[in-house]
Enzyme design. Structure first.
Site, PDB file in Angstrom:
ATOM      1  NE  ARG A  96      -3.857  -2.273   1.753  1.00 34.15           N
ATOM      2  CZ  ARG A  96      -3.745  -3.305   2.785  1.00 34.15           C
ATOM      3  NH1 ARG A  96      -2.965  -3.136   3.904  1.00 34.15           N
ATOM      4  NH2 ARG A  96      -4.603  -4.325   2.752  1.00 34.15           N
ATOM      5  CB  VAL A  97       4.356   2.127   0.574  1.00 39.81           C
ATOM      6  CG1 VAL A  97       5.335   3.090   0.527  1.00 39.81           C
ATOM      7  CG2 VAL A  97       3.893   2.016   2.068  1.00 39.81           C
TER       8      VAL A  97
END
Length: 510
Positions: free
Chosen positions: A374-375
């Site tokens: 999710r980065v």
């Protein structure tokens, strides 16, 4: 004689009579590493309780008539009716660079026979995680050296990336590879006297692992020269449930010291399934009410307060980072069980390892469909972003088409080409364990795949082609790799040079 009298008189005169106020209680019941104590009226939550003979306990249950405490260490000598007293202290562990290269227990005591640990700084085992204001967005990569991860599921400094899968699918191996790769980068930067490089120190927390497995990990790290940058915290399967419950928190405290002092640390929790089971055991003995799957109601808070301590903090707050790689073991690939879903919802992405892929020989057995970061590409160098985006799309399309092509229908030339390209990408992403690949080599190889240089190589020759290309680039064309590493992007002139190098190699390849 008179001198003797004078000495005695002087000593009597020097005696100070002061009242010491101590909070004393009596052990009412003891068993399974948990003591029920009466009479400790002023005890506080998580306060250390002294049982004498150097044995300490931790107050976990504060009830009307008694206190439930878990005992750290041996408890054979503790008997009912024994007096205990509070200490007014929280549980602390030694921290600092003196722990690097060492194997320690939950309380920071050495287990490797290399003598006492140097260090006078202590951190509390339980600490409130950094708040929103202190945090900073994740932008620096943690290079694992595993091509499939660095290309498609990049991990950044300060991120929490869950590694999840059934037993023996290679979860620990991914973490060990990352430690080895970071140690190599640290050594290379030290040799080159690179002032701008930020070394990454690793902490490996073994929770409920067999002693033989822990010994194997230590041997691999020593053989690969990674131990000088690594701290190993051990609460083995033979240790008490208390030690297994406290181990990850002790590891997090050690990691926070690096974060607070402007350094970067990576912590591996291997694994949090066993941690939850140890906590469940302690909770049930303390007669706490049980919830789903007999876990106590606060098992989510147990892991969230642990993993929230990983962060990247701003310049005013130490400018360091703590990256967490928690490991969770699933049963028959069930990601929707209680503990896996809890930890998935706390972390910033997960790498899912599939048993089927592992037995097909696709190792690391990463399922690209379920795995996410999710980065995302914020934690990648530009050269990697340029080559990896299309590769991930092509691999996803290949998985879809391969499922469709099983039905044996006639495929048009474009679909056939996509399937052939996909098969080659799968081969390129296969990688032996403990063999991390430098990021500039990864970028060069993926550029070669993306530009179709692998397309006419037979599938069974792909691994050989890749190995010889890597060898050619490393030994004969090191200047091109050095430029990728320096520029961190594939500019047009650099891409043209890379094209010339790969074309030249392809003409010589037999």
């Amino acid at each position: 004689m008179s001198t003797l009298l004078q000495d005695i008189e002087a000593q009597i005169a020097g005696v100070k009579s002061a009242v010491i106020r101590q909070n004393v209680g009596v052990v009412r019941e003891i068993g399974d590493g948990v003591a029920k104590i009466e009479g400790l009226t002023d005890v506080m939550m998580n306060e250390m309780i002294d049982f004498g003979h150097g044995t300490m306990g931790l107050a976990l249950n504060l009830e009307e008539t008694e206190v439930g405490a878990i005992i750290i260490g041996e408890y054979a000598h503790i008997k009912e009716g024994q007096e205990v007293h509070t200490t007014g202290r929280l549980l602390q562990v030694p921290v600092g660079k003196g722990l690097l290269g060492r194997v320690v227990s939950v309380l920071g005591e050495p287990l490797d026979g290399k003598g006492p640990i140097s260090g006078d700084a202590f951190y509390p085992v339980e600490k409130i995680a950094p708040g929103i204001i202190k945090r900073k967005s994740v932008s620096q990569p943690v290079q694992t050296g595993i091509m499939a991860i660095d290309a498609m599921i990049p991990i950044g400094r300060g991120q929490r990336e869950l590694i999840i899968g059934d037993r023996s699918t290679g979860k620990t191996t991914i973490c060990i590879d990352t430690i080895i790769n970071q140690a190599r980068l640290n050594r290379a930067a030290e040799a080159a006297k690179d002032k701008d490089f930020r070394p990454l120190y690793s902490i490996y927390v073994a929770i409920g692992q067999k002693q033989s497995n822990i010994a194997r990990v230590i041997n691999v790290l020593e053989k690969e020269g990674a131990m000088p940058y690594t701290i190993i915290v051990v609460a083995a399967a033979s240790d008490s449930a208390t030690n297994q419950y406290l181990a990850p928190f002790a590891g997090a405290a050690i990691g926070e010291w690096f974060m607070d002092h402007g350094m970067d640390a990576l912590i591996i929790f291997d694994d949090l399934s066993k941690h939850a089971q140890a906590y469940r055991q302690v909770s049930l003995i303390l007669k706490r009410p049980s919830g789903r799957e007999a876990y106590p109601g606060d098992v989510f808070y147990l892991h969230s307060r642990l993993l929230e301590r990983s962060a990247r903090v701003g310049e005013n707050y130490g400018n360091g980072s703590l990256t967490a790689l928690p490991i969770i073991e699933t049963q028959m690939g069930d990601v929707s069980a209680y503990i896996p879903t809890n930890v998935i919802s706390i972390t910033d992405g997960q790498i899912f390892l599939e048993t089927d892929l592992f037995y097909q020989g696709i190792r690391p057995a990463i399922s690209v469909g379920i795995s996410v970061s999710r980065v995302g590409s914020a934690a990648q160098i530009k050269a990697m972003k340029q080559v990896a985006g299309r590769i991930k799309l092509e691999l996803a399309q290949f998985r879809e088409l391969a499922a469709f092509a099983q039905f044996g229908s006639d495929l048009d030339a474009k679909t056939q080409a996509q399937i052939e390209r996909g098969k080659r990408i799968v081969e390129v992403f296969k990688q032996p364990q403990y063999n991390p690949i430098p990021i500039e080599v990864q970028a060069a190889v993926l550029w070669t795949v993306q530009n179709g240089y692998f397309d006419d190589v037979a599938i069974d020759k792909i691994r050989d082609f890749q190995a010889k290309l890597t060898d050619y680039l490393t030994n004969r064309k090191a200047d091109v790799l050095a430029r990728i590493a320096k520029e961190k992007a594939l500019s047009d002139p650099l891409a043209a040079d890379l094209k010339a190098v790969v074309t030249e190699f392809k003409q010589t390849y037999q």
